[in-house]
Write an enzyme that holds these catalytic residues in place. Sequence first.
Site, short mmCIF file in Angstrom:
data_model
loop_
_atom_site.label_atom_id
_atom_site.label_comp_id
_atom_site.label_asym_id
_atom_site.label_seq_id
_atom_site.Cartn_x
_atom_site.Cartn_y
_atom_site.Cartn_z
N CYS A 49 44.31 28.90 30.77
CA CYS A 49 43.94 28.00 29.65
C CYS A 49 42.43 28.12 29.48
O CYS A 49 41.68 27.30 30.01
CB CYS A 49 44.36 26.57 29.95
SG CYS A 49 46.11 26.37 30.32
N ALA A 50 41.99 29.14 28.76
CA ALA A 50 40.63 29.65 28.93
C ALA A 50 39.56 29.11 27.99
O ALA A 50 38.38 29.16 28.32
CB ALA A 50 40.66 31.18 28.82
N GLY B 65 35.77 29.58 27.04
CA GLY B 65 35.42 30.82 27.72
C GLY B 65 34.29 30.73 28.72
O GLY B 65 33.86 31.76 29.25
N GLY B 66 33.80 29.54 29.01
CA GLY B 66 32.71 29.41 29.97
C GLY B 66 33.10 29.90 31.35
O GLY B 66 32.38 30.68 31.99
N LYS B 67 34.27 29.46 31.83
CA LYS B 67 34.72 29.88 33.15
C LYS B 67 35.16 31.34 33.12
O LYS B 67 34.96 32.08 34.08
CB LYS B 67 35.85 28.97 33.63
CG LYS B 67 35.42 27.50 33.77
CD LYS B 67 36.58 26.61 34.18
CE LYS B 67 36.18 25.14 34.17
NZ LYS B 67 35.98 24.61 32.79
N ASP C 153 50.67 31.01 24.29
CA ASP C 153 51.01 29.79 25.00
C ASP C 153 51.21 30.09 26.48
O ASP C 153 52.10 30.85 26.86
CB ASP C 153 52.29 29.19 24.40
CG ASP C 153 52.69 27.86 25.01
OD1 ASP C 153 52.12 27.48 26.05
OD2 ASP C 153 53.58 27.20 24.44
N CYS D 43 39.34 18.14 34.30
CA CYS D 43 38.14 17.32 34.08
C CYS D 43 38.55 15.87 33.88
O CYS D 43 38.03 15.17 33.01
CB CYS D 43 37.33 17.84 32.89
SG CYS D 43 38.23 17.87 31.32
#
Length: 370
Positions: free
Chosen positions: A143-144, A147-149, A194, A274
């Site tokens: 679940c990107a 795109g930071g991670k 998905d 989070c």
Amino acid sequence: MNFRRKNIKKQHCEAIVGAQCGNAVLRGAHVYVPGIVSASKFMKAGDVISVYSDIKGKCKKGAKEFDGTKVFLGNGISELSRKEIFSGLPELRGIGIRMTEPIYLSPSFDNVLPSYLFLQNLPSAVVAHVLDPQPGEKILDLCAAPGGKTTHIAALMHDQGEVIALDKISNKVEKIKQNALLLGLNSIKAFCFDGTKALKLDMVKDAEGKPPFLPESFDRILLDAPCSGMGQRPNMACSWTLKEVTSYQPLQRKLFTVAVELLKPGGVLVYSTCTISLAENEEQVAWALRTFPYLQLQPQEPQIGGEGMLGAGLSLEQLKQLQRFDPSVVPLRDTDIDALRDARIEDMIWLANKDCIGFFIAKFIKCKST
């Protein structure tokens, strides 16, 4: 870490912004035109303005005054007149008020070395290190977006290997691709897909490397799961319903089940959220260990957050292997920066590491094939 600035003189001329815009201002942003809900009747370009956040969403667009519940964010200088702001012209999307005296001295990093830096909260940066990706490996970020991670994982691998990034919302996938391009990372492949359907049910190999994927295809998987987001800070407006909050646990379990199937034996799965709720964090870990007996919790490096919370049936040893970032443990409410001028550097580092968003991390290893 930020401390509240006191003695900022409030102005007669006011502007009201939406709660989301207010959150951004507290993080160092200026006020952009779309975020302005209300402005004083005679506001002109160049006026010094006091900016407030409408935390309950009650202010009407274009109002000339507002006496409802509002939170002071600081002072700024208007770039436009009230008439220009509410002219209805769609091209008006730039800065409306340039913040000169925000109540928190959060520097803006907008467009600062965009090809070299990607700004993240501390726990978000810790996650990629806990995953510990190695050059040449095949990694899945389930679940990107945005795109930071994903980009951090690719950077830690020295851009050697393959990082597959999935998200089911197309414009978010485009954002992942843009960030990868901006940072010059070629190992990232982003797909609009998905994550709950990412497991290939037939055993016919897909030569193109697109989702869905065969079982046991990945060396490491990051599941930064969709969640209630109750750890996000700053957040001056609570819009959650009980139905919405309770909807995340089953979705997270669907995604987790897919991730376990896609992980190679000996592979690493990192689960993160989070949010601060027991149901989305420690309860999910307890469920995973019951449901998948071949998964084992692993110690994490670096260990910056606190241990897990009691109440989900995990042992004290298991709780020590989790990381829970809980900003409520930091006694900083209404602390003035002058009060900490004589503090030891070690104490300041401790405070900075704790004064972040609420976040949770669990690390598993898959001991055998499924």
